[in-house]
Design a protein around this motif. Structure first.
Motif, mmCIF file in Angstrom:
data_model
loop_
_atom_site.group_PDB
_atom_site.id
_atom_site.type_symbol
_atom_site.label_atom_id
_atom_site.label_comp_id
_atom_site.label_asym_id
_atom_site.label_seq_id
_atom_site.Cartn_x
_atom_site.Cartn_y
_atom_site.Cartn_z
ATOM 1 N N VAL A 142 1.054 -1.434 -0.143
ATOM 2 C CA VAL A 142 -0.740 0.063 0.342
ATOM 3 C C VAL A 142 1.137 1.939 0.194
ATOM 4 C CG1 VAL A 142 -1.726 1.005 1.481
ATOM 5 C CG2 VAL A 142 -2.154 -1.016 0.871
ATOM 6 N N ALA A 143 2.152 1.440 1.067
ATOM 7 C CA ALA A 143 2.462 2.798 0.638
ATOM 8 C C ALA A 143 3.349 2.697 -0.330
ATOM 9 C CB ALA A 143 4.243 2.388 1.772
ATOM 10 N N ALA A 144 3.770 1.440 -0.645
ATOM 11 C CA ALA A 144 4.806 2.212 -2.608
ATOM 12 C C ALA A 144 3.703 2.618 -3.108
ATOM 13 C CB ALA A 144 4.973 0.179 -2.752
ATOM 14 N N VAL A 330 7.395 3.994 18.120
ATOM 15 C CA VAL A 330 5.204 3.089 17.452
ATOM 16 C C VAL A 330 5.771 3.477 16.317
ATOM 17 C CG1 VAL A 330 3.872 1.635 18.375
ATOM 18 C CG2 VAL A 330 4.872 2.599 19.739
ATOM 19 N N VAL A 331 6.123 2.634 15.366
ATOM 20 C CA VAL A 331 5.712 2.639 13.802
ATOM 21 C C VAL A 331 5.242 1.126 13.605
ATOM 22 C CG1 VAL A 331 7.578 4.186 13.589
ATOM 23 C CG2 VAL A 331 7.962 2.289 13.566
ATOM 24 N N LEU A 332 4.288 1.726 12.261
ATOM 25 C CA LEU A 332 3.410 0.577 11.276
ATOM 26 C C LEU A 332 4.524 0.891 10.055
ATOM 27 C CD1 LEU A 332 0.628 2.124 12.626
ATOM 28 C CD2 LEU A 332 1.346 -0.190 13.201
ATOM 29 N N PRO A 333 4.148 -0.714 9.736
ATOM 30 C CA PRO A 333 5.303 -0.981 8.219
ATOM 31 C C PRO A 333 3.998 0.076 7.166
ATOM 32 C CG PRO A 333 3.254 -2.329 8.967
ATOM 33 C CD PRO A 333 3.370 -1.996 10.212
ATOM 34 N N GLU A 334 3.188 0.421 6.834
ATOM 35 C CA GLU A 334 3.463 1.851 6.040
ATOM 36 C C GLU A 334 4.062 2.979 5.597
ATOM 37 O OE1 GLU A 334 -0.776 1.556 8.650
ATOM 38 O OE2 GLU A 334 1.014 0.096 8.179
ATOM 39 N N GLN A 335 4.370 2.674 7.519
ATOM 40 C CA GLN A 335 5.369 4.454 7.251
ATOM 41 C C GLN A 335 6.978 4.347 7.107
ATOM 42 O OE1 GLN A 335 4.263 4.116 11.902
ATOM 43 N NE2 GLN A 335 3.452 6.653 11.024
ATOM 44 N N THR A 336 6.841 3.131 6.258
ATOM 45 C CA THR A 336 8.565 3.256 5.728
ATOM 46 C C THR A 336 8.899 3.720 5.158
ATOM 47 O OG1 THR A 336 10.198 2.427 4.070
ATOM 48 C CG2 THR A 336 7.267 1.579 3.528
ATOM 49 N N LEU A 338 11.022 4.483 2.823
ATOM 50 C CA LEU A 338 11.619 3.900 1.320
ATOM 51 C C LEU A 338 10.847 3.199 0.262
ATOM 52 C CD1 LEU A 338 15.009 1.959 3.013
ATOM 53 C CD2 LEU A 338 14.264 4.985 1.812
ATOM 54 N N PRO A 339 9.059 3.641 0.430
ATOM 55 C CA PRO A 339 8.191 2.753 -0.150
ATOM 56 C C PRO A 339 8.796 2.666 -1.183
ATOM 57 C CG PRO A 339 7.874 5.240 -0.128
ATOM 58 C CD PRO A 339 9.298 5.618 0.576
#
Length: 365
Positions: A142-144, A330-336, A338-339
């Motif tokens: 989703v982030a990409a 605290v972070v979540l994967p979609e906050q990468t 490096l999208p």
């Protein structure tokens, strides 16, 4: 009065990576991926089960039974929880010890609790809650796509579950949640929905698949992190007959009246019939500003491997080993950060992210 065991993890930047559940179905996959990069410590309740894997990978095994009150102590570089952690023992130990932490196994309510536990303890090391579907890989996809579009107004995820695939019992514990309504965000408004509703037919890769709603953490997190106004995840089997049986069980109320321990094996048998291996297929549609991007995630090594890939990428993230500085808090994967590198990172592990534009789902009742 019973007191929680005082587990002690301390941070050693030169120490091993601790994989709790490191020789389970997903854990073994992650162990093999991580072994070339870091020394590993594999923890579980039955050390003998991990002996062969430890010899294969050069890892060390240690006993940590999360149901046993005996405290656990170790000095480690980071910790990845690859088992259910119902009392947050692994999380609390990592927080107290300032150890970078990744979690792959929580359903939505437990992600919400983990965020609260972590916030109250004010973490000094990264805490990556990567329990979105398949170890957070869906959220990375989703982030990409959101990066390409400049945002993510709506997100639709369709999962094709291969009944021949390998699966650990922890991976199907969400079957116990199919009798519980859950909250989603649709058109910017929060509302409760029932699992397995709103069925539709979607082409996932080359396969038309009937899918229906299921509670997954990304539906909770994406509206908070990306401002998504609609986030929906659905699941269906590669067998039309099995999907029909699952939806029929829902219609007769089985997941409500059959919630007790007496029916646990019957509930889980609808999903847990692991074979020798299958292909993990997921379709992700992201729309922003009237434009749509579609991605098909394909892992020929199956869902356990795909989840482990999410764990590996999460471990690299909290250690700052992916080309960007390690996060804080605290972070979540979609906050990468490096999208634009997601597709390449997945491809390096044998997972393809095939993207296209302006495809639409085929809808069916």
């Amino acid at each position: 009065m019973n007191h929680a065991p005082h587990d002690q993890l301390t941070h050693d930047p030169d120490g091993p990576v601790l994989l709790v559940g490191g020789y389970g179905t997903v854990g073994a996959e992650l162990t093999r991926m991580a072994a070339p990069h870091w020394p590993l410590l594999l923890a579980g309740r039955t050390v003998a089960r991990g002996a062969d894997l430890a010899r294969e990978t050069g890892a060390t095994t240690v006993r940590w039974d999360l149901a046993d009150p005996e405290p656990f102590a170790s000095a480690v570089r980071a910790v990845v929880s690859v088992v259910n952690d119902p009392d947050d023992r692994v999380l609390r130990a990592a927080l107290d010890g300032g150890v970078p932490y990744v979690d792959l196994t929580r359903w939505t309510a437990r992600v919400q609790r983990a965020v609260t536990v972590a916030a109250l303890r004010r973490p000094t090391a990264p805490v990556l809650l990567s329990s979105a579907w398949m170890g957070g890989v869906i959220s990375l996809a989703v982030a990409a796509l959101a990066h390409e579009l400049g945002g993510a107004d709506t997100v639709d995820v369709a999962i094709r579950w291969d009944l021949n695939d390998r699966a650990g019992t922890d991976s199907v514990e969400f079957m116990d949640r199919l009798g519980l309504d859950y909250e989603i965000v649709e058109d910017g408004r929060r509302r409760s929905v029932a699992p397995l509703g709103d069925a539709r037919r979607v082409r996932i890769g080359a396969f038309p698949t009937r899918v229906a709603r299921i509670d997954t953490p990304e539906q909770f997190t994406l509206p908070l992190t990306l401002g998504t106004t609609t986030a929906v995840t659905r699941i269906g089997f590669d067998s039309a007959a099995s999907t029909t049986a699952l939806l029929a069980a829902k219609r007769i109320g089985f997941f409500r009246w059959g919630r007790g321990d007496r029916f646990t094996s019957a509930r889980r048998s609808l999903l847990y019939a692991p074979g020798d291996g299958g292909t993990a297929l997921v379709r992700v549609d992201v729309t922003h500003g009237g434009r749509t991007r579609t991605a098909t995630l394909t892992d020929p090594a199956g869902q356990a491997h795909l989840t482990a890939v999410g764990g590996l990428l999460g471990l690299r993230r909290v250690l700052g080993a992916d080309g960007a500085p390690a996060p804080t808090g605290v972070v979540l994967p979609e906050q990468t950060p490096l999208p634009d590198g997601v597709a390449a990172a997945l491809a390096a592990q044998g997972v393809t992210l095939d993207t296209a534009r302006d495809r639409t789902a085929e809808r069916a009742a």
